[in-house]
Scaffold this active site. Structure first.
Site, PDB file in Angstrom:
ATOM      1  N   ASP A 130       0.856  -1.183   0.000  1.00  0.00           N
ATOM      2  CA  ASP A 130       0.000   0.000   0.000  1.00  0.00           C
ATOM      3  C   ASP A 130       0.894   1.234   0.000  1.00  0.00           C
ATOM      4  O   ASP A 130       1.478   1.588   1.029  1.00  0.00           O
ATOM      5  CB  ASP A 130      -0.900  -0.021   1.239  1.00  0.00           C
ATOM      6  N   LEU A 131       0.999   1.896  -1.143  1.00  0.00           N
ATOM      7  CA  LEU A 131       1.894   3.042  -1.267  1.00  0.00           C
ATOM      8  C   LEU A 131       1.341   4.301  -0.611  1.00  0.00           C
ATOM      9  O   LEU A 131       2.005   5.336  -0.621  1.00  0.00           O
ATOM     10  CB  LEU A 131       2.190   3.314  -2.743  1.00  0.00           C
ATOM     11  N   SER A 190       1.478  14.102 -15.678  1.00  0.00           N
ATOM     12  CA  SER A 190       0.173  14.296 -16.300  1.00  0.00           C
ATOM     13  C   SER A 190       0.161  15.646 -16.998  1.00  0.00           C
ATOM     14  O   SER A 190       0.871  16.573 -16.592  1.00  0.00           O
ATOM     15  CB  SER A 190      -0.934  14.270 -15.239  1.00  0.00           C
ATOM     16  N   TYR A 203      -4.710  16.268  -6.919  1.00  0.00           N
ATOM     17  CA  TYR A 203      -4.149  15.554  -8.067  1.00  0.00           C
ATOM     18  C   TYR A 203      -3.225  16.474  -8.859  1.00  0.00           C
ATOM     19  O   TYR A 203      -2.084  16.109  -9.181  1.00  0.00           O
ATOM     20  CB  TYR A 203      -5.279  15.036  -8.961  1.00  0.00           C
ATOM     21  N   LYS A 235       0.971  16.054  -9.276  1.00  0.00           N
ATOM     22  CA  LYS A 235       1.646  15.853 -10.558  1.00  0.00           C
ATOM     23  C   LYS A 235       2.617  16.996 -10.863  1.00  0.00           C
ATOM     24  O   LYS A 235       3.674  16.770 -11.477  1.00  0.00           O
ATOM     25  CB  LYS A 235       0.612  15.697 -11.672  1.00  0.00           C
TER      26      LYS A 235
END
Length: 276
Positions: free
Chosen positions: A32-33, A107, A148, A152
């Site tokens: 589990d990162l 991304s 998010y 990124k």
């Protein structure tokens, strides 16, 4: 996208050690990162199985925005710390291979998503997830989306900063990032099945139209892992159908502004000092 990369590498005859929350293939490391203990366990298990030498690494594990009180934290932990902490641990094994290549999944959100707080990005670069989350609270239910974007941007900046250092470039390791756009993964297919989500996704500018294919991304990653990428260092390669170019055609490349001249000269001096 990660699964497509694995399939391509295995088909080309490479030995692949996968890391996933659940075993996708026999021999995968299950970890589990999103937790410090999980990241440490993943790093150790890979080093044990690789006998201390890694020819390459692809950091493709990541989470996207979704409802949930803890989602922003999970995104920050997996998308940022799940990359940099593993690579910190693997760097000696990559250096032992002499010409190792590393590809980090970024991304095109890094350049097409406005209003991502710089404070959140700085906090992630300092590995302070609580402070990063504090900078995102103002967005309320939209916090996961901005988490998010921040994750990124931070991981892309980390790649750029670290790739050119003595510890990475100087050790023969080529560290680069790939920045996908809208790729037709099961997650995107699920979003397209919801009319409101589908309208939002289809309204986003993609000059070549349509969506990318995971196999296309895999081909790019395999190239970035190959000997042909020996001179590729600290790059963020956009594979997004032209969205990044649509939004910032005049933003990059650009000449060094006069206000940055002092920093430019300082960096030149630092490089000469390191080269002696």
């Amino acid at each position: 996208m990660g699964a497509a990369v694995v399939a391509r590498l295995v088909a080309d005859g490479h030995t692949v050690i996968g890391v996933d929350l659940r075993a996708a293939a026999e021999g995968d490391v299950v970890a589990d990162l999103s937790t410090p203990a999980g990241r440490r366990a993943a790093a150790r298990a890979v080093l044990d199985r690789a006998d201390g030498v890694l020819d390459g690494a692809v950091l493709a594990a990541g989470l996207g925005p979704a409802p949930g009180r803890d989602r922003a934290r999970l995104i920050a932990e997996v998308n940022y710390l799940g990359v940099v902490e593993l690579l910190d641990a693997w760097r000696p094994a990559l250096a032992a291979a002499e010409r190792a290549k590393v590809v980090v999944f970024a991304s095109n959100s890094t350049t097409t998503m406005p209003v991502v707080p710089r404070r959140a990005v700085r906090a992630l670069l300092e590995r302070d997830v609580p402070r990063a989350l504090g900078a995102l609270r103002v967005f309320g239910r939209m916090a996961p989306s901005f988490a998010y974007g921040a994750s990124k941007i931070a991981v892309s900046q980390w790649v750029r900063r670290e790739a050119v250092t003595r510890e990475w470039a100087g050790a023969g390791i080529r560290l680069n990032a790939i920045a996908p756009g809208a790729i037709l993964t099961p997650l995107l297919e699920q979003q397209l099945a919801t009319p409101a989500e589908a309208r939002r996704i289809k309204a986003f500018p993609v000059p070549v139209a349509g969506f990318g294919d995971p196999g296309q991304l895999a081909a790019w990653v395999v190239f970035m892992l190959s000997d042909a990428a020996d001179f590729l260092c600290g790059s963020v390669v956009f594979v997004d159908g032209g969205s990044d170019a649509w939004f910032r055609a005049e933003d990059w490349p650009r000449a060094v502004p006069a206000r940055h001249l002092r920093r430019y000269v300082t960096r030149m001096k630092e490089f000469r000092a390191l080269s002696r």
